[in-house]
Design an enzyme around this catalytic site. Structure first.
Site, PDB file in Angstrom:
ATOM      1  N   LYS A 221       0.952  -1.088   0.039  1.00 27.12           N
ATOM      2  CA  LYS A 221      -0.030   0.008  -0.161  1.00 27.12           C
ATOM      3  C   LYS A 221       0.895   1.073   0.155  1.00 27.12           C
ATOM      4  O   LYS A 221       1.607   1.234   0.858  1.00 27.12           O
ATOM      5  CB  LYS A 221      -1.020   0.020   1.214  1.00 27.12           C
ATOM      6  CG  LYS A 221      -1.647   1.090   1.282  1.00 27.12           C
ATOM      7  CD  LYS A 221      -2.619   1.231   2.341  1.00 27.12           C
ATOM      8  CE  LYS A 221      -3.511   2.381   2.604  1.00 27.12           C
ATOM      9  NZ  LYS A 221      -4.417   2.502   3.666  1.00 27.12           N
ATOM     10  N   LYS A 275      -2.291  -1.279  -3.520  1.00 21.84           N
ATOM     11  CA  LYS A 275      -3.035  -0.306  -3.590  1.00 21.84           C
ATOM     12  C   LYS A 275      -2.399   0.943  -3.770  1.00 21.84           C
ATOM     13  O   LYS A 275      -1.317   1.126  -2.785  1.00 21.84           O
ATOM     14  CB  LYS A 275      -3.980  -0.234  -2.404  1.00 21.84           C
ATOM     15  CG  LYS A 275      -4.538   0.871  -1.904  1.00 21.84           C
ATOM     16  CD  LYS A 275      -5.362   0.809  -0.715  1.00 21.84           C
ATOM     17  CE  LYS A 275      -6.251   1.941  -0.240  1.00 21.84           C
ATOM     18  NZ  LYS A 275      -6.418   1.961   1.168  1.00 21.84           N
TER      19      LYS A 275
HETATM   20  N1  PBG Z   1      -6.017   3.052   6.078  1.00 24.38           N
HETATM   21  C1  PBG Z   1      -7.459   3.350   5.639  1.00 24.38           C
HETATM   22  C2  PBG Z   1      -7.704   3.188   4.367  1.00 24.38           C
HETATM   23  N2  PBG Z   1      -8.211   2.079   3.797  1.00 24.38           N
HETATM   24  C3  PBG Z   1      -8.742   2.441   2.700  1.00 24.38           C
HETATM   25  C4  PBG Z   1      -8.224   3.858   1.833  1.00 24.38           C
HETATM   26  C5  PBG Z   1      -8.234   4.309   0.762  1.00 24.38           C
HETATM   27  C6  PBG Z   1      -9.291   3.807  -0.168  1.00 24.38           C
HETATM   28  C7  PBG Z   1      -9.621   4.721  -1.201  1.00 24.38           C
HETATM   29  O1  PBG Z   1      -9.105   5.929  -1.420  1.00 24.38           O
HETATM   30  O2  PBG Z   1     -10.504   4.538  -1.901  1.00 24.38           O
HETATM   31  C8  PBG Z   1      -7.322   4.152   3.205  1.00 24.38           C
HETATM   32  C9  PBG Z   1      -7.138   5.578   3.090  1.00 24.38           C
HETATM   33  C10 PBG Z   1      -5.754   6.068   3.849  1.00 24.38           C
HETATM   34  O3  PBG Z   1      -4.795   5.037   3.835  1.00 24.38           O
HETATM   35  O4  PBG Z   1      -5.526   6.905   4.172  1.00 24.38           O
END
Ligand code: PBG
Ligand code: MG
Length: 353
Positions: A221, A275
Site C-alpha cells: 500500500k 493499492k
Molecule cells: N487506512 C485506511 C484506508 N483504507 C482504504 C483507504 C483508501 C481507499 C480509497 O481511497 O478508496 C484508506 C486511506 C488511507 O490510507 O489514508
C-alpha cells in the site's frame, strides 16, 4: 523449427511470391486486423474477461436511520445508514457480487487520540456486519483494519511525539480485528501498514477459535494522493495532520512491494492486495507472477473520482472508461478488484448476458 510468438521464425522475413499481391495493396502476409474484423472474431481471441465474480464493492457507513448522504468528491457514492447498507448488500447479492467492504464515517465526538471506538464491539462497522450477515449470510463481508476512521488526528496508528508507534498500534489492531470477526466479518483486511500486524492478527483470531476468518492484507500500500476523496468520505481529510509516508510505501519502489508481500504471506495472509490500482498495475503483475497468490487491487477513491468527474463533464464515455479500467486489472494479473464502480459494472456485465 524455432517458433516465436506463434509464427515460425523461418517464415518471418520471407516476402510473398512475386505477383500474388493485388495492385494497390500492400504486400503483407501478416495482417493482425483480420482477428479484429467482427465482434464474434474479437470474442474468439479475447485473452481476459471481467465477470461479476471479480468485484468487491466498498460501502461507506454513517450513523442514523434511513439515511443516504452524497460524498461530494465521489459523484454517485453515498454514505449509508446501517439499514441502507443492508439494502445495498441485497443489491450486491442480486448482482452476484461476491463480497462487500465496509468503511465507517465516525461521528467527530467519538474520535480520540487513541481511536478507541475502533475496538468498541458495538461500533458502526460491527453493527452493520451483524445486520448484513443476519439477513444475507451468503454474501462475503470484508472489514478494513486501521485506526484512521476513529482517530482525531486521522492517522492509522497511535502517535507519540509525532511518531506513529508500530508495536503498540499492532496490539490495538488485533483487538479491532477481533471485534469485527466476532461480529461476523468474513475477511479481515489490515490497511494500516504496520510491520508484523498480519502475524499478530492471525494469532489473535486463531486463539479465539476464529480459524476460518480470512486475511486479505493490504500488503503493498503506497502513500498516495489518490486517497483524497476517501478521506473526505470517512471525514478524516480535514483533521489529518501531515502525511502517511513513514508507514505507507514510497511510490518509487517495486522491489520493496515484493518484500512486503512476501512477509505478509509468511505471516499468514490468505490473499494480498496492491493499492492504489491503475497507477500500480506493474506492481500487480510482479506480485502475481512472483507469488501466485490470490491477488487483489484497489481502484481507490481518486481513481473513481477522476473517471466520474470527467464523465460528468462529458469529457469521456464514463461507462466505457469504467469497463476498460476494470479489465486492465485482469490483464495485469489481478484476481479481483475493489471498486466503487462495482454495482454499475455488475449491472453492465449482466445486461450483456
Ligand atoms: N487506512 C485506511 C484506508 N483504507 C482504504 C483507504 C483508501 C481507499 C480509497 O481511497 O478508496 C484508506 C486511506 C488511507 O490510507 O489514508
Ligand atoms: Mg508490511
Amino acid at each position: 523449427m524455432a517458433i516465436k510468438y506463434g509464427r515460425p521464425i523461418e517464415l518471418r522475413e520471407v516476402s510473398r511470391r512475386e505477383g500474388t499481391a493485388v495492385p494497390h495493396t500492400l504486400d503483407l502476409t501478416v495482417r493482425p486486423r483480420r482477428n479484429r474484423k467482427a465482434e464474434w472474431a474479437r470474442r474468439m481471441v479475447r485473452e481476459n474477461v471481467l465477470t461479476t465474480d471479480d468485484l468487491i464493492w466498498p460501502l461507506f457507513l454513517i450513523d442514523g436511520n434511513n439515511k443516504r448522504e452524497q460524498v461530494a468528491s465521489m459523484p454517485g457514492v453515498e454514505r449509508l445508514s446501517v439499514d441502507q447498507a443492508v439494502r445495498e448488500a441485497e443489491r450486491a447479492m442480486k448482482l452476484t457480487i461476491p463480497c462487500i467492504a465496509l468503511f465507517p464515517y465516525t461521528e467527530p465526538s467519538l474520535r480520540d487520540e487513541e481511536g478507541s471506538e475502533a475496538t468498541n464491539p458495538n461500533n458502526l462497522v460491527c453493527q452493520a456486519v451483524r445486520a448484513i450477515k443476519k439477513e444475507f449470510p451468503e454474501i462475503g463481508v470484508l472489514c478494513d483494519v486501521a485506526l484512521d476512521p476513529f482517530t482525531s488526528h486521522g492517522h492509522d496508528g497511535l502517535i507519540s511525539d509525532g511518531k506513529i508507534l508500530n508495536d503498540e498500534t499492532v496490539a490495538v489492531l488485533v483487538r479491532q480485528a477481533l471485534v469485527q470477526a466476532e461480529a461476523g466479518c468474513d475477511i479481515i483486511a489490515p490497511s494500516d501498514m504496520m510491520d508484523g500486524r498480519v502475524a499478530a492478527i492471525r494469532e489473535g483470531l486463531d486463539r479465539s477459535g476464529l480459524l476460518d476468518v480470512q486475511i486479505m492484507a493490504y500488503a503493498a500500500k503506497y502513500a498516495s494522493a489518490f486517497y483524497g476523496p476517501f478521506r473526505d468520505a470517512i471525514g478524516s481529510a480535514k483533521t489529518l495532520t501531515g502525511d502517511k509516508r513513514t508507514y505507507q510505501m514510497d511510490s518509487a519502489n517495486t522491489d520493496e512491494a515484493l518484500r512486503e508481500v512476501e512477509l505478509d504471506i509468511a505471516e499468514g495472509a490468505d490473499m494480498v492486495m496492491v493499492k492504489p490500482g491503475m497507477p500500480y498495475l506493474d506492481v500487480v503483475r510482479r506480485v502475481k507472477d512472483t507469488f501466485a497468490m490470490p491477488t487483489f487491487a484497489y481502484q481507490v477513491s481518486g481513481e473513481y473520482a477522476m473517471i466520474a468527474a470527467a464523465a460528468n463533464n462529458g469529457w469521456l464515455d464514463g461507462e466505457r472508461a469504467m469497463m476498460e479500467s476494470l479489465l486492465a486489472f485482469k490483464r495485469a494479473g489481478a484476481d479481483g478488484v475493489l471498486s466503487y464502480f462495482a454495482p454499475k459494472a455488475a449491472e453492465k456485465l449482466r445486461s450483456q448476458g
